[in-house]
Design an enzyme around this catalytic site. Structure first.
Site, PDB file in Angstrom:
ATOM      1  N   GLU A 132      34.764  50.641  35.642  1.00 27.25           N
ATOM      2  CA  GLU A 132      33.780  50.376  34.602  1.00 27.25           C
ATOM      3  C   GLU A 132      32.613  51.346  34.763  1.00 27.25           C
ATOM      4  O   GLU A 132      32.526  52.053  35.773  1.00 27.25           O
ATOM      5  CB  GLU A 132      33.268  48.927  34.706  1.00 27.25           C
ATOM      6  CG  GLU A 132      34.340  47.877  34.490  1.00 27.25           C
ATOM      7  CD  GLU A 132      33.759  46.463  34.518  1.00 27.25           C
ATOM      8  OE1 GLU A 132      32.518  46.333  34.681  1.00 27.25           O
ATOM      9  OE2 GLU A 132      34.532  45.511  34.371  1.00 27.25           O
ATOM     10  N   GLY A 247      49.648  52.434  44.821  1.00 28.39           N
ATOM     11  CA  GLY A 247      49.320  53.511  43.892  1.00 28.39           C
ATOM     12  C   GLY A 247      48.880  54.766  44.608  1.00 28.39           C
ATOM     13  O   GLY A 247      49.119  55.885  44.149  1.00 28.39           O
ATOM     14  N   ARG A 248      48.241  54.600  45.762  1.00 27.38           N
ATOM     15  CA  ARG A 248      47.774  55.761  46.522  1.00 27.38           C
ATOM     16  C   ARG A 248      48.935  56.591  47.055  1.00 27.38           C
ATOM     17  O   ARG A 248      48.788  57.795  47.265  1.00 27.38           O
ATOM     18  CB  ARG A 248      46.858  55.288  47.655  1.00 27.38           C
ATOM     19  CG  ARG A 248      45.502  54.879  47.125  1.00 27.38           C
ATOM     20  CD  ARG A 248      44.680  54.088  48.114  1.00 27.38           C
ATOM     21  NE  ARG A 248      43.455  53.635  47.447  1.00 27.38           N
ATOM     22  CZ  ARG A 248      42.726  52.598  47.825  1.00 27.38           C
ATOM     23  NH1 ARG A 248      43.095  51.891  48.879  1.00 27.38           N
ATOM     24  NH2 ARG A 248      41.634  52.269  47.161  1.00 27.38           N
ATOM     25  N   GLU A 368      41.976  56.503  41.903  1.00 25.76           N
ATOM     26  CA  GLU A 368      42.656  55.520  42.762  1.00 25.76           C
ATOM     27  C   GLU A 368      42.061  55.488  44.170  1.00 25.76           C
ATOM     28  O   GLU A 368      42.759  55.330  45.165  1.00 25.76           O
ATOM     29  CB  GLU A 368      44.165  55.761  42.777  1.00 25.76           C
ATOM     30  CG  GLU A 368      44.769  55.519  41.406  1.00 25.76           C
ATOM     31  CD  GLU A 368      46.264  55.335  41.404  1.00 25.76           C
ATOM     32  OE1 GLU A 368      46.806  54.860  42.416  1.00 25.76           O
ATOM     33  OE2 GLU A 368      46.883  55.670  40.381  1.00 25.76           O
ATOM     34  N   GLU A 372      36.074  59.485  50.025  1.00 25.55           N
ATOM     35  CA  GLU A 372      35.096  58.734  50.811  1.00 25.55           C
ATOM     36  C   GLU A 372      35.569  57.295  51.030  1.00 25.55           C
ATOM     37  O   GLU A 372      35.453  56.750  52.140  1.00 25.55           O
ATOM     38  CB  GLU A 372      33.731  58.757  50.112  1.00 25.55           C
ATOM     39  CG  GLU A 372      33.049  60.116  50.091  1.00 25.55           C
ATOM     40  CD  GLU A 372      33.631  61.084  49.063  1.00 25.55           C
ATOM     41  OE1 GLU A 372      33.312  62.280  49.146  1.00 25.55           O
ATOM     42  OE2 GLU A 372      34.405  60.642  48.180  1.00 25.55           O
TER      43      GLU A 372
END
Length: 384
Positions: A132, A247-248, A368, A372
């Site tokens: 968002e 997803g990574r 995704e 950091e």
């Protein structure tokens, strides 16, 4: 430990390589310039069974393992990361999450066409709506609200940076249902894009993966049936984090492919380009660059395959997937920059592809979970 791919995995790797060369390479520069969504290529991927690679056959998928998925993602990403990111989101974030945590009714209604990538002859994709304007790396700060109305929820809010934002048929939307509970008050909802009250913003004019369909999506009094909530009340944040861990692996494989594609082009160019009376591949400084590129790529590949192996064997892959993503994405950025340097002035023009690969590489350090954030995950994992 087995380092050799099996026959099925080799077959999938070859199929993905052939698809990339024959279907993705033609027109890839033009699609990038025009920000053209690669609809024909994604439809072809669906026909090949690559849009639901890891989904069980009973739900329309190919039932392949995560290692095969990594192999396919690498090969396609060598040529066109805009195609591979559509494949990654649909497989890792949408199909996997629905199969793992969705109800049987949700799987029958939504997962089957999503895994097939098409419905009634048309493209049928999913999108994952978490980010968002004020909730990027801090995913707990959800301002999209889902108000419980008894038999349904009413959804209001805005989501940013949504891959497949316009082309998707189904959205998985994270929203806050009880602010007082913080992350435990977040739920995930299956929302059909054609539902009244949904507005899709203009396509983002991006640095890289320009063919990818990235939009903001706005919800105004959108009615969502109660049965479209995934899991128990308050499971939404856990759903998002568990899904993103897988997803990574996909994005790590994408970064690996971008790096590999740039490296292969740099090797080919170095064998042809002459300077000071011989091919530049025979100059030690270029050989050193290529050696470092090859070594980093191989290390990234092993990290990706390790994370995929952990996932396939039912182990906790949170740490390994974060390691794979942060290393592969930073490798992609470094390798593509070196590939441009090896090409010299030619590397700075579109015809030689490496400048596009360099632009595509950057996003793998951001979406995704930024580099950091990955280091935070890794740090917590090794210190717990």
């Amino acid at each position: 430990m087995q380092f050799q791919l099996n026959e099925e995995q080799l077959m999938i790797q070859k199929a993905a390589r052939d698809f990339a060369q024959n279907e993705c390479l033609p027109g890839v520069i033009e699609r990038d310039e025009k920000q053209q969504f690669p609809e024909a290529q994604v439809l072809k991927l669906a026909e090949l069974g690559f849009m639901g690679m890891m989904t069980a056959p009973e739900y329309g998928g190919a039932g392949m393992d995560s290692i095969s998925y990594v192999l396919a993602m690498e090969e396609i990403s060598k040529i066109d990361a805009s195609v591979s990111v559509c494949m990654s989101v649909n497989n890792s974030l949408v199909c996997w999450g629905l199969e793992k945590y969705g109800s049987e009714e949700q799987k029958q209604q939504y997962l089957t066409p999503l895994a097939q990538g098409r419905k009634e002859g048309s493209l049928y994709l999913g999108a994952f709506l978490l980010s968002e304007p004020e909730a990027g790396s801090d995913a707990t700060s959800q301002h999209t609200i889902a108000e419980d109305k008894g038999d349904h929820y009413v959804l209001n809010g805005t989501k940013n940076w949504i891959t497949n934002g316009k082309t998707a048929s189904i959205y998985l939307v994270m929203a806050q249902t009880d602010v007082s509970k913080g992350s435990k008050g977040i739920n995930t909802f299956i929302v059909e894009k054609n539902t009244a009250g949904i507005t899709v913003g203009a396509k983002e004019n991006k640095l890289g993966i320009r063919g990818s369909d990235t939009h903001s999506v706005m919800f105004q009094d959108v009615k969502v049936p109660k049965q479209n909530r995934i899991g128990d009340d308050g499971f939404g944040f856990s759903f998002a984090m568990k899904t993103l861990a897988g997803g990574r692996i996909g994005i790590a494989a994408q970064a690996l492919g971008i790096a590999s594609g740039a490296y292969e082009r740099a090797v080919d160019y170095a064998k042809q380009r002459k300077a000071f009376g011989k091919e530049i591949a025979h100059h030690q400084i270029i050989q050193f660059k290529l050696a470092d590129m090859a070594t980093r790529i191989e290390a990234a590949r092993l990290l990706c395959l390790r994370a995929a192996w952990e996932k396939d064997n039912g182990n906790d892959y949170t740490l390994s997937s974060s390691m794979a993503k942060v290393y592969a994405s930073e490798t992609a950025m470094w390798v593509t920059t070196e590939a441009v340097q090896i090409h010299g002035g030619y590397g700075y023009v579109k015809e030689y592809h490496v400048e596009r690969l360099m632009r595509d590489a950057k996003i793998t350090q951001i979406y995704e979970g930024t580099s950091e954030v990955q280091r935070i995950v890794i740090g917590r994992g090794i210190l717990k």
